[in-house]
Design a protein around this motif. Structure first.
Motif, PDB file in Angstrom:
ATOM      1  N   VAL A 163       0.892  -1.167   0.000  1.00 20.20           N
ATOM      2  CA  VAL A 163       0.000   0.000   0.000  1.00 20.20           C
ATOM      3  C   VAL A 163       0.923   1.208   0.000  1.00 20.20           C
ATOM      4  CG1 VAL A 163      -1.784   1.266   1.255  1.00 20.20           C
ATOM      5  CG2 VAL A 163      -1.748  -1.222   1.327  1.00 20.20           C
ATOM      6  N   ILE A 164       0.902   1.992  -1.075  1.00 19.60           N
ATOM      7  CA  ILE A 164       1.838   3.116  -1.108  1.00 19.60           C
ATOM      8  C   ILE A 164       1.170   4.442  -0.741  1.00 19.60           C
ATOM      9  CG2 ILE A 164       3.494   2.009  -2.684  1.00 19.60           C
ATOM     10  CD1 ILE A 164       2.471   3.961  -4.847  1.00 19.60           C
ATOM     11  N   ALA A 165      -0.138   4.442  -0.689  1.00 18.55           N
ATOM     12  CA  ALA A 165      -0.832   5.646  -0.223  1.00 18.55           C
ATOM     13  C   ALA A 165      -2.208   5.270   0.290  1.00 18.55           C
ATOM     14  CB  ALA A 165      -0.969   6.656  -1.361  1.00 18.55           C
ATOM     15  N   GLN A 166      -2.601   5.908   1.361  1.00 20.19           N
ATOM     16  CA  GLN A 166      -3.933   5.665   1.918  1.00 20.19           C
ATOM     17  C   GLN A 166      -4.427   6.976   2.514  1.00 20.19           C
ATOM     18  OE1 GLN A 166      -4.051   2.373   4.651  1.00 20.19           O
ATOM     19  NE2 GLN A 166      -6.245   2.158   4.392  1.00 20.19           N
ATOM     20  N   ARG A 167      -5.552   7.408   2.030  1.00 17.34           N
ATOM     21  CA  ARG A 167      -6.090   8.681   2.528  1.00 17.34           C
ATOM     22  C   ARG A 167      -7.599   8.586   2.479  1.00 17.34           C
ATOM     23  NH1 ARG A 167      -6.721  13.786  -0.153  1.00 17.34           N
ATOM     24  NH2 ARG A 167      -5.731  12.999  -2.028  1.00 17.34           N
ATOM     25  N   GLY A 168      -8.217   8.441   3.653  1.00 19.57           N
ATOM     26  CA  GLY A 168      -9.666   8.309   3.702  1.00 19.57           C
ATOM     27  C   GLY A 168     -10.130   7.125   2.882  1.00 19.57           C
ATOM     28  N   THR A 169     -11.029   7.392   1.947  1.00 18.51           N
ATOM     29  CA  THR A 169     -11.576   6.303   1.126  1.00 18.51           C
ATOM     30  C   THR A 169     -10.580   5.784   0.077  1.00 18.51           C
ATOM     31  OG1 THR A 169     -13.442   5.732  -0.309  1.00 18.51           O
ATOM     32  CG2 THR A 169     -12.636   7.970  -0.484  1.00 18.51           C
TER      33      THR A 169
END
Lengths: 358, 140
Positions: free
Chosen positions: A46-52
């Motif tokens: 997972v290289i980015a996670q922001r909210g949805t």
């Protein structure tokens, strides 16, 4: 056919029936007691996670890869693991083995503080953010996008609003453009009777149940018939595995941010603004003729969710010179996943995109 | 060739015929104005009930000094806000670190991005082979 042959044939048939009945009983118990199938097993980070929003990078599986990375954009109503159901039934794995550097934009259920997310957040924030992260991560300043269903619509809007951006190629999979042709959804959200404002203002986030019911109502006999088919094929491990994976995916339909649902209903379904060239996203006018990059659109011949006539006009609306439309046998989901996709769509994507990814 | 008919085939074809017929019948029904009016009226009633029940249960929870759904959701929102700010700070720190180390882009190492599509690769190989052959011819 001689009488002896007929007897042999009948005997074999009876033996097969008895064998399958025994297998059905044994495997029926296994079916009820075993846990749901594992999906999305291809190694990734997972290289980015922001909210949805969630961005995955899959580990390359080829000694050399194409220069241009590819981002798969999922529809906002469903989980992206339909691109990676199981080994050898995974579009992601297929692309990796054919030398693509694969990223996937997946969606988590929007949180209550994300009820106000609109089309502009997806098109002008989430997708550009992912593209920017990919260019930074890979060191390549171009990206290709493959968008499925509503993910295709978002990708199309992104392409139109970032005509000079880093997008190199665009593949849309069963992407609706003429929303007046989505006749059953038109009926479900009838302008005269459906108070979308009341629904959105009251729930904030439109529940997954509501979305799933709408999908189920498109073919009400589908689920019971699928269960009967399952009973009939309980002896067949491949059938059961496939049934369970797809059922799991359908049952994990996602809720939608209220504002996004409101915009989709009013601007796309009611006013057909994307087709009429009157859609604005974040104050910017969407003009599909501004899309000049190489584009491919794959349409499913028997799509009951996005009817053929709803997706057909896409290619004529874009301004690209290098544009390809393919119409493949199959339905909305079987276009992208399952045994038919392995034979039909995936090799087409590989060939089309490979030539344009150097 | 022996080909005895499976009696279950009749059942299977009946099931798929029924599936098609029910789907087509219900689709016709769903496209009518009456269907839209009825379902949306029912939805309106359901929403009104939901709002009424929601109001009553909030009052009851308040009476027992218990948090309502809105309270819990509000807490969740505040936590989400903190998370969002942390992510922003993280991103800013990463950008700062990159600027400080003088790297605009930090590309991940991986396989070389030299792959050619099969057709182009074949052409390239053929060209390479022909250029290799030429000096040999000249020499002879």
């Amino acid at each position: 056919m001689t009488t002896a042959e007929e007897k042999d044939g009948t005997g074999a048939m009876i033996r097969r029936m008895v064998d399958r009945t025994i297998q059905r009983n044994i495997k029926g118990v296994q079916f009820l007691t075993s846990s749901p199938p594992t999906v999305g097993q291809t190694p990734k980070d997972v290289i980015a996670q922001r909210g949805t929003m969630k961005l995955y990078h899959y580990h390359p599986q080829s000694e050399e890869i194409y220069r241009v990375p590819v981002l798969l954009t999922m529809a906002t109503t469903n989980r992206a693991y339909v691109f990676d159901l199981a080994p050898s039934f995974s579009l992601v794995e297929f692309l990796l083995k054919h030398g693509f550097d694969v990223f996937v934009l997946d969606w988590d259920p929007p949180r209550s503080d994300e009820r106000g997310l609109g089309l502009e957040d997806y098109v002008l924030d989430f997708i550009p953010d992912c593209v920017e992260r990919i260019t930074r991560d890979t060191g390549v300043d171009e990206v290709s996008i493959i968008g499925y269903c509503m993910g295709g619509v978002l990708s199309l809007l992104y392409a139109a609003l970032h005509a000079d951006g880093p997008l190199k190629n665009l593949i849309c999979l069963t992407t609706p453009v003429d929303w007046s042709e989505m006749d059953l959804f038109q009926s479900f959200s009838h302008k005269k009777y459906f108070d979308v404002d009341r629904l959105v203002d009251s729930v904030g986030i439109v529940p997954a149940d509501t979305i799933m019911t709408a999908f189920d109502m498109l073919r009400p006999a589908n689920k019971p018939a699928a269960r009967i088919q399952l009973l009939d094929n309980l002896w067949n491990d491949d059938f059961v595995r496939s049934y369970r994976m797809f059922t799991r995916w359908q049952n994990e339909t996602l809720p939608l941010a209220g504002e996004y649902f409101r915009q989709t209903t009013k601007d796309l379904l009611w006013d057909n603004k994307l087709f009429n060239d009157t859609l604005t996203v974040g104050g910017q006018k969407v003009d599909l003729s501004k899309i000049k990059l190489p584009i491919m659109h794959a349409i499913a011949q028997h799509d009951h969710i996005v009817p053929f006539n709803a997706s057909k006009p896409l290619i004529s609306k874009v301004g690209s010179k290098d544009k390809t439309e393919i119409v493949l046998k199959g339905g909305h989901v079987s276009l992208i996943a399952g045994p038919n996709a392995v034979l039909r769509l995936w090799p087409t994507i590989d060939e089309w995109l490979g030539e344009r990814s150097v | 060739m022996n080909k005895a008919k499976d009696p279950a085939d009749l059942w299977r074809s009946w099931v798929s015929k029924m599936e098609r017929e029910i789907d087509s019948m219900s689709q016709k029904l769903m496209k009518t104005d009456e269907f839209a009016r009825t379902t949306h009226t029912l939805n309106d009633i359901r929403m009104s009930l939901r709002e009424a029940v929601g109001g009553v249960s909030t009052k009851n929870l308040e009476l027992f000094n218990m948090p309502s759904k809105e309270d819990v959701t509000g807490l969740g929102d505040r936590l989400a806000g903190i998370e969002r700010r942390l992510t922003m700070i993280e991103r800013m720190l990463t950008t700062l670190a990159e600027q400080k180390s003088g790297e605009g882009k930090t590309a991940r190492s991986g396989p070389p991005r030299t792959k050619m599509p099969p057709k182009k690769a074949a052409k390239k190989a053929a060209k390479k082979a022909s250029t290799k052959k030429k000096p040999a011819k000249d020499a002879s």
